[in-house]
Design a protein around this motif. Structure first.
Motif, PDB file in Angstrom:
ATOM      1  N   TYR A  12      72.763 -52.413 -17.322  1.00 53.51           N
ATOM      2  CA  TYR A  12      73.422 -53.647 -17.818  1.00 53.51           C
ATOM      3  C   TYR A  12      74.694 -53.916 -17.409  1.00 53.51           C
ATOM      4  CZ  TYR A  12      74.425 -57.426 -20.880  1.00 53.51           C
ATOM      5  OH  TYR A  12      74.690 -58.556 -21.620  1.00 53.51           O
ATOM      6  N   GLY A  13      75.205 -52.972 -17.051  1.00 56.89           N
ATOM      7  CA  GLY A  13      76.879 -52.992 -16.428  1.00 56.89           C
ATOM      8  C   GLY A  13      76.744 -53.802 -15.120  1.00 56.89           C
ATOM      9  N   TRP A  14      75.774 -53.888 -14.359  1.00 58.74           N
ATOM     10  CA  TRP A  14      75.887 -54.580 -13.047  1.00 58.74           C
ATOM     11  C   TRP A  14      75.746 -56.087 -13.456  1.00 58.74           C
ATOM     12  CZ3 TRP A  14      78.012 -52.280  -9.398  1.00 58.74           C
ATOM     13  CH2 TRP A  14      77.896 -51.020  -9.104  1.00 58.74           C
ATOM     14  N   TRP A  15      74.892 -56.495 -14.477  1.00 63.69           N
ATOM     15  CA  TRP A  15      74.764 -57.816 -15.074  1.00 63.69           C
ATOM     16  C   TRP A  15      76.112 -58.245 -15.591  1.00 63.69           C
ATOM     17  CZ3 TRP A  15      71.022 -60.633 -13.310  1.00 63.69           C
ATOM     18  CH2 TRP A  15      69.800 -60.098 -13.180  1.00 63.69           C
ATOM     19  N   MET A  16      76.782 -57.355 -16.326  1.00 66.18           N
ATOM     20  CA  MET A  16      78.033 -57.702 -16.671  1.00 66.18           C
ATOM     21  C   MET A  16      79.083 -57.955 -15.568  1.00 66.18           C
ATOM     22  SD  MET A  16      78.811 -55.082 -19.810  1.00 66.18           S
ATOM     23  CE  MET A  16      80.576 -55.384 -19.803  1.00 66.18           C
ATOM     24  N   ALA A  17      78.828 -57.081 -14.248  1.00 64.94           N
ATOM     25  CA  ALA A  17      79.714 -57.237 -13.084  1.00 64.94           C
ATOM     26  C   ALA A  17      79.503 -58.588 -12.662  1.00 64.94           C
ATOM     27  CB  ALA A  17      79.388 -56.197 -12.061  1.00 64.94           C
ATOM     28  N   LEU A  18      78.359 -59.082 -12.473  1.00 63.71           N
ATOM     29  CA  LEU A  18      77.977 -60.314 -11.997  1.00 63.71           C
ATOM     30  C   LEU A  18      78.432 -61.501 -12.981  1.00 63.71           C
ATOM     31  CD1 LEU A  18      74.111 -59.761 -10.869  1.00 63.71           C
ATOM     32  CD2 LEU A  18      76.233 -60.215  -9.422  1.00 63.71           C
ATOM     33  N   SER A  19      78.466 -61.313 -14.237  1.00 67.74           N
ATOM     34  CA  SER A  19      78.967 -62.227 -15.025  1.00 67.74           C
ATOM     35  C   SER A  19      80.461 -62.298 -14.825  1.00 67.74           C
ATOM     36  CB  SER A  19      78.720 -61.956 -16.288  1.00 67.74           C
ATOM     37  OG  SER A  19      79.397 -63.082 -17.529  1.00 67.74           O
TER      38      SER A  19
ATOM     39  N   LEU B 292      77.393 -44.019 -19.008  1.00 64.42           N
ATOM     40  CA  LEU B 292      78.165 -44.652 -17.660  1.00 64.42           C
ATOM     41  C   LEU B 292      77.206 -44.546 -16.313  1.00 64.42           C
ATOM     42  CD1 LEU B 292      81.598 -43.097 -18.401  1.00 64.42           C
ATOM     43  CD2 LEU B 292      80.915 -45.441 -18.916  1.00 64.42           C
ATOM     44  N   ASP B 293      77.494 -45.495 -15.689  1.00 67.25           N
ATOM     45  CA  ASP B 293      76.820 -45.778 -14.489  1.00 67.25           C
ATOM     46  C   ASP B 293      75.298 -45.606 -14.376  1.00 67.25           C
ATOM     47  OD1 ASP B 293      79.016 -45.375 -12.487  1.00 67.25           O
ATOM     48  OD2 ASP B 293      79.444 -43.515 -13.604  1.00 67.25           O
ATOM     49  N   GLY B 294      74.807 -46.227 -15.538  1.00 67.24           N
ATOM     50  CA  GLY B 294      73.266 -46.067 -15.724  1.00 67.24           C
ATOM     51  C   GLY B 294      72.569 -44.741 -15.797  1.00 67.24           C
TER      52      GLY B 294
ATOM     53  N   PRO C 267      79.083 -69.625 -22.118  1.00 65.21           N
ATOM     54  CA  PRO C 267      77.909 -68.639 -22.354  1.00 65.21           C
ATOM     55  C   PRO C 267      77.919 -67.409 -21.469  1.00 65.21           C
ATOM     56  CG  PRO C 267      77.325 -71.054 -21.787  1.00 65.21           C
ATOM     57  CD  PRO C 267      78.897 -70.786 -21.611  1.00 65.21           C
ATOM     58  N   LEU C 268      78.575 -67.450 -20.518  1.00 66.02           N
ATOM     59  CA  LEU C 268      78.614 -66.215 -19.645  1.00 66.02           C
ATOM     60  C   LEU C 268      79.471 -65.307 -20.265  1.00 66.02           C
ATOM     61  CD1 LEU C 268      78.444 -67.575 -15.967  1.00 66.02           C
ATOM     62  CD2 LEU C 268      76.627 -66.228 -17.061  1.00 66.02           C
ATOM     63  N   ALA C 269      80.460 -65.688 -20.777  1.00 66.97           N
ATOM     64  CA  ALA C 269      81.358 -64.666 -21.715  1.00 66.97           C
ATOM     65  C   ALA C 269      80.587 -63.938 -22.666  1.00 66.97           C
ATOM     66  CB  ALA C 269      82.469 -65.581 -22.505  1.00 66.97           C
ATOM     67  N   LEU C 270      79.577 -64.427 -23.313  1.00 68.81           N
ATOM     68  CA  LEU C 270      78.893 -63.756 -24.170  1.00 68.81           C
ATOM     69  C   LEU C 270      77.969 -62.839 -23.690  1.00 68.81           C
ATOM     70  CD1 LEU C 270      77.841 -66.992 -26.099  1.00 68.81           C
ATOM     71  CD2 LEU C 270      79.527 -65.262 -26.824  1.00 68.81           C
ATOM     72  N   VAL C 271      77.745 -62.567 -22.266  1.00 70.36           N
ATOM     73  CA  VAL C 271      76.928 -61.550 -21.398  1.00 70.36           C
ATOM     74  C   VAL C 271      77.758 -60.192 -21.514  1.00 70.36           C
ATOM     75  CG1 VAL C 271      75.976 -60.640 -19.440  1.00 70.36           C
ATOM     76  CG2 VAL C 271      75.870 -63.173 -20.079  1.00 70.36           C
ATOM     77  N   LEU C 272      79.212 -60.342 -21.782  1.00 70.12           N
ATOM     78  CA  LEU C 272      80.156 -59.152 -21.737  1.00 70.12           C
ATOM     79  C   LEU C 272      79.757 -58.356 -22.978  1.00 70.12           C
ATOM     80  CD1 LEU C 272      83.632 -60.751 -20.486  1.00 70.12           C
ATOM     81  CD2 LEU C 272      81.549 -59.524 -19.050  1.00 70.12           C
ATOM     82  N   ARG C 273      80.152 -57.009 -22.823  1.00 71.55           N
ATOM     83  CA  ARG C 273      79.804 -56.100 -24.226  1.00 71.55           C
ATOM     84  C   ARG C 273      80.883 -55.128 -24.045  1.00 71.55           C
ATOM     85  NH1 ARG C 273      76.271 -59.535 -24.799  1.00 71.55           N
ATOM     86  NH2 ARG C 273      74.254 -59.128 -25.579  1.00 71.55           N
ATOM     87  N   GLY C 274      80.967 -54.171 -25.194  1.00 71.11           N
ATOM     88  CA  GLY C 274      81.818 -53.139 -25.613  1.00 71.11           C
ATOM     89  C   GLY C 274      81.129 -51.902 -24.648  1.00 71.11           C
ATOM     90  N   PRO C 275      81.832 -50.807 -24.535  1.00 72.92           N
ATOM     91  CA  PRO C 275      81.439 -49.629 -23.941  1.00 72.92           C
ATOM     92  C   PRO C 275      79.780 -49.304 -24.320  1.00 72.92           C
ATOM     93  CG  PRO C 275      83.482 -49.136 -24.939  1.00 72.92           C
ATOM     94  CD  PRO C 275      82.884 -50.629 -25.704  1.00 72.92           C
ATOM     95  N   PRO C 276      79.279 -48.848 -23.119  1.00 74.00           N
ATOM     96  CA  PRO C 276      77.945 -48.450 -23.085  1.00 74.00           C
ATOM     97  C   PRO C 276      77.280 -47.649 -24.343  1.00 74.00           C
ATOM     98  CG  PRO C 276      78.654 -47.279 -21.274  1.00 74.00           C
ATOM     99  CD  PRO C 276      79.922 -48.194 -21.805  1.00 74.00           C
ATOM    100  N   GLU C 277      78.324 -46.664 -24.522  1.00 70.83           N
ATOM    101  CA  GLU C 277      77.884 -45.634 -25.586  1.00 70.83           C
ATOM    102  C   GLU C 277      77.514 -46.386 -27.223  1.00 70.83           C
ATOM    103  OE1 GLU C 277      80.809 -43.715 -22.958  1.00 70.83           O
ATOM    104  OE2 GLU C 277      80.543 -45.429 -23.748  1.00 70.83           O
ATOM    105  N   GLN C 278      78.053 -47.545 -27.455  1.00 67.73           N
ATOM    106  CA  GLN C 278      77.867 -48.301 -28.473  1.00 67.73           C
ATOM    107  C   GLN C 278      76.328 -48.786 -28.513  1.00 67.73           C
ATOM    108  OE1 GLN C 278      80.314 -51.430 -28.842  1.00 67.73           O
ATOM    109  NE2 GLN C 278      82.150 -50.427 -29.003  1.00 67.73           N
TER     110      GLN C 278
END
Length: 433
Positions: A15-22, A204-206, A188-199
């Motif tokens: 999912y971090g890569w989708w955030m990077a694209l957003s 990290l890194d998938g 709409p694309l701002a809503l793709v962003l999220r807090g740290p993956p541990e939540q």
């Protein structure tokens, strides 16, 4: 027990890569309209309202001042509450600022418009997006940030489009369309962003969740258990602020901001004063931004493999060489070389510098530190456009731009003088690779 928050998990894609694209699109749009794009509005506003260059330059300066005031708070809020709704609210304010700009008749209205734009776009969106993406990566942080910051590399296309729209429909209708476009695409694309993956039960890194490692081959399980990545953790901002490495880091960013803000605000007007047609000057901005795209990603990849400090210094040196060359632009060929050299250096510095920050001070206070340094850097952005505009009114742009070459030389020296900080007694965070 409360249910764990969930995040969309497309099969096979971290999912971090989708955030990077957003983030790539958010940086593309906001940088295009609020940073590079104002150069397209500059002369139209000046002529329509019969203002001096210095007076028109006060708008971006006010935006920079607002950034200086808000960035520390934005960084803290992003660390504290996550980037999702903070970024969406910022995009709403930024869009509203352009709608107000489209109705400006007096100075105070003009300044209110830029207060709103400064609250939602420019460096404030930069803080939120970079913090969000950085918090999802460690080994691949440079690459992820490089992908995200390819967005501003395409932003020159927006500037060229704005030049055409202003010519066909006028600067007021163009500003109105810009504000509406912000609401329709960026929120709409701002809503793709999220807090740290541990939540969300991710790593990290998938890397696979700890519970899933039983399904891995024995060699991979041993690698996950025995090959941790150690990241320095600085539990509080206070312990970092007055350290020598951080002060040098902030100083380098501030010096760079002095140069780039003045260049962006006066880019098209300066080229026009050199004898270029406005359409050609607008296309030069496209060359400037597009030329930065390869180095944005390449410098991030280099920062993942080599001394990040040296990579940042090399990028700043390229920008410095371009700044000197701009003083001697006499034809389109020299202009093209300038755009490529300066754009490559400026673009390449972003991902490498933010990767350096994450490497030196960790993820826990990334947003807070970034907000503080962007706020400090915005002070240079507050002063330099007005200074360059004031000097250009009396002596021309070649003399004016001498004043923003020296800060780039200082930025190179400051980065080279940095040393790796230590968290002292603070615990380190061990993150399985």
């Amino acid at each position: 027990m409360a249910a764990r928050a969930r995040v969309p998990r497309p099969r096979g894609v971290f999912y971090g890569w989708w955030m990077a694209l957003s983030g790539l699109y958010l940086m593309f749009y906001t940088t295009g309209v609020s940073f590079f794009g104002f150069s397209a509005f500059f002369d139209s506003i000046r002529l329509d309202l019969s203002w001096t260059r210095a007076r028109v330059s006060l708008g971006p300066s006010i935006q920079a001042a607002q950034t200086a005031v808000l960035s520390p708070t934005i960084g803290y809020l992003t660390d504290r509450f996550g980037p999702r709704f903070v970024t969406a609210a910022a995009m709403f304010l930024g869009g509203l600022g352009f709608i107000v700009l489209s109705r400006v008749e007096s100075s105070w209205q003009y300044y209110v418009a830029f207060l709103l734009i400064g609250s939602g776009m420019g460096a404030t969106s930069y803080v939120m997006v970079a913090t969000a993406v950085s918090n999802w990566f460690l080994r691949n942080r440079g690459k992820a940030l490089g992908l995200t910051f390819m967005g501003p590399g395409f932003a020159g296309l927006i500037t060229a489009l704005l030049v055409v729209l202003i010519r066909e429909y006028g600067w007021r209708d163009t500003a109105l369309l810009t504000g509406i476009g912000t609401w329709v695409t960026c929120i709409p694309l701002a809503l793709v962003l999220r807090g740290p993956p541990e939540q969300y039960g991710l790593r990290l890194d998938g890397d696979p969740p700890l519970a899933d490692t039983d399904d891995l081959p024995a060699s991979r399980r041993r690698q996950n258990a025995a090959s941790p990545i150690v990241e320095e953790s600085f539990p509080s901002v206070r312990g970092v602020l007055l350290s020598r490495p951080y002060l040098l880091y902030v100083g380098a960013l501030s010096m760079q901001q002095v140069a780039i803000t003045a260049m962006v605000v006066h880019h098209i007007p300066a080229l026009v004063s050199y004898g270029f047609r406005e359409e050609i000057a607008g296309l030069m901005v496209v060359v400037f931004t597009v030329a930065s795209i390869p180095m944005r990603f390449f410098s991030g990849a280099l920062a993942d493999r080599f001394d990040k400090r040296l990579v940042v210094a090399a990028m700043l040196s390229l920008q410095l060489a371009g700044g000197v060359l701009f003083l001697f632009v006499a034809n389109i060929w020299v202009a093209l070389v300038f755009e490529i050299v300066y754009g490559s250096g400026w673009g390449g510095s972003n991902a490498a510098r933010l990767s350096l920050q994450g490497d030196y001070w960790g993820r826990g206070i990334f947003g807070s530190l970034m907000g503080l340094q962007v706020g400090a850097g915005a002070i240079g952005g507050l002063l330099s456009p007005v200074l360059v505009g004031w000097i250009a009114d009396d002596y021309g742009y070649r003399i004016a731009f001498v004043t923003v070459v020296i800060p780039l030389a200082l930025a190179v020296l400051m980065v080279l003088a940095m040393t790796r900080p230590r968290s002292g007694d603070a615990p380190t965070v061990r993150l399985a690779s």
